[in-house]
Motif scaffolding. Structure first.
Motif, short mmCIF file in Angstrom:
data_model
loop_
_atom_site.label_atom_id
_atom_site.label_comp_id
_atom_site.label_asym_id
_atom_site.label_seq_id
_atom_site.Cartn_x
_atom_site.Cartn_y
_atom_site.Cartn_z
N HIS A 24 25.82 42.02 39.32
CA HIS A 24 26.70 41.26 40.22
C HIS A 24 26.53 41.74 41.67
O HIS A 24 26.50 40.92 42.60
CB HIS A 24 28.16 41.37 39.79
N GLU A 38 37.14 39.90 36.89
CA GLU A 38 37.44 38.62 36.22
C GLU A 38 36.24 38.11 35.44
O GLU A 38 36.36 37.65 34.30
CB GLU A 38 37.87 37.58 37.26
N LYS A 39 35.05 38.19 36.05
CA LYS A 39 33.84 37.69 35.37
C LYS A 39 33.49 38.52 34.13
O LYS A 39 32.92 38.00 33.18
CB LYS A 39 32.66 37.66 36.34
N ASN A 41 35.76 40.36 32.43
CA ASN A 41 36.94 40.48 31.58
C ASN A 41 37.39 41.93 31.37
O ASN A 41 37.64 42.36 30.25
CB ASN A 41 36.70 39.78 30.23
#
Length: 163
Positions: A24, A38-39, A41
């Motif tokens: 990321h 969020e991506k 989790n």
């Protein structure tokens, strides 16, 4: 997050979550911990803790990566360096590594001893650099190849480490 087995040569402290965080950050170095969490989790605290560990252990560093051409570097080159006597390799490599024009430096097993990639303002600057290299004790010979056009300048693709 897809699970995959890491290759055996990867240090044990890096797991799937670490690689996902690194991926990321490679895509967008300014992405927030909230978005990554969020991506993936997981909690923001988990991302923050992992990120800090990756910084502390030297796995990543945060830099502003510039496009060399857009800021004025017009001469790129690969320089093969031949060293005599061979016992000077480490000493010469340490010296060359300190030079600001050097973007890549490696000891090789081929016909020459060191491979040096440089970024210079222009060809006059490159000539000055090569002359400077030639003055280093132990440098026997250099062979310079100028890159006319760079098509790709990238970080390693971490997905290549997946089986």
């Amino acid at each position: 997050m897809a699970k995959h087995k890491l290759p055996e040569n990867i240090p044990a402290q890096l797991d799937d979550l670490d690689f996902s965080i690194l991926s990321h950050l490679q895509q967008d170095g300014r992405v927030s911990f909230t978005v990554i969490a969020e991506k993936l989790n997981v909690s923001i605290g988990t991302i923050r803790t992992r990120f800090n560990r990756l910084i502390e252990d030297g796995t990543i560093s945060i830099i502003g990566r510039v496009d060399p051409d857009k800021v004025g570097f017009r001469s790129y080159a690969h320089i093969a360096v031949y060293i005599r006597p061979a016992t000077f390799k480490e000493q010469v490599a340490r010296h060359i590594a300190q030079l600001p024009e050097v973007s890549f430096l490696a000891m090789t097993s081929g016909a020459y001893d060191l491979e040096v990639n440089v970024m210079c303002r222009d060809n006059d600057h490159l000539v000055q650099f090569v002359n400077q290299l030639s003055e280093i004790e132990g440098v026997y010979q250099t062979n310079t190849t100028i890159y006319f056009k760079v098509y790709k300048y990238a970080q390693p693709d971490l997905s290549l480490l997946k089986e």
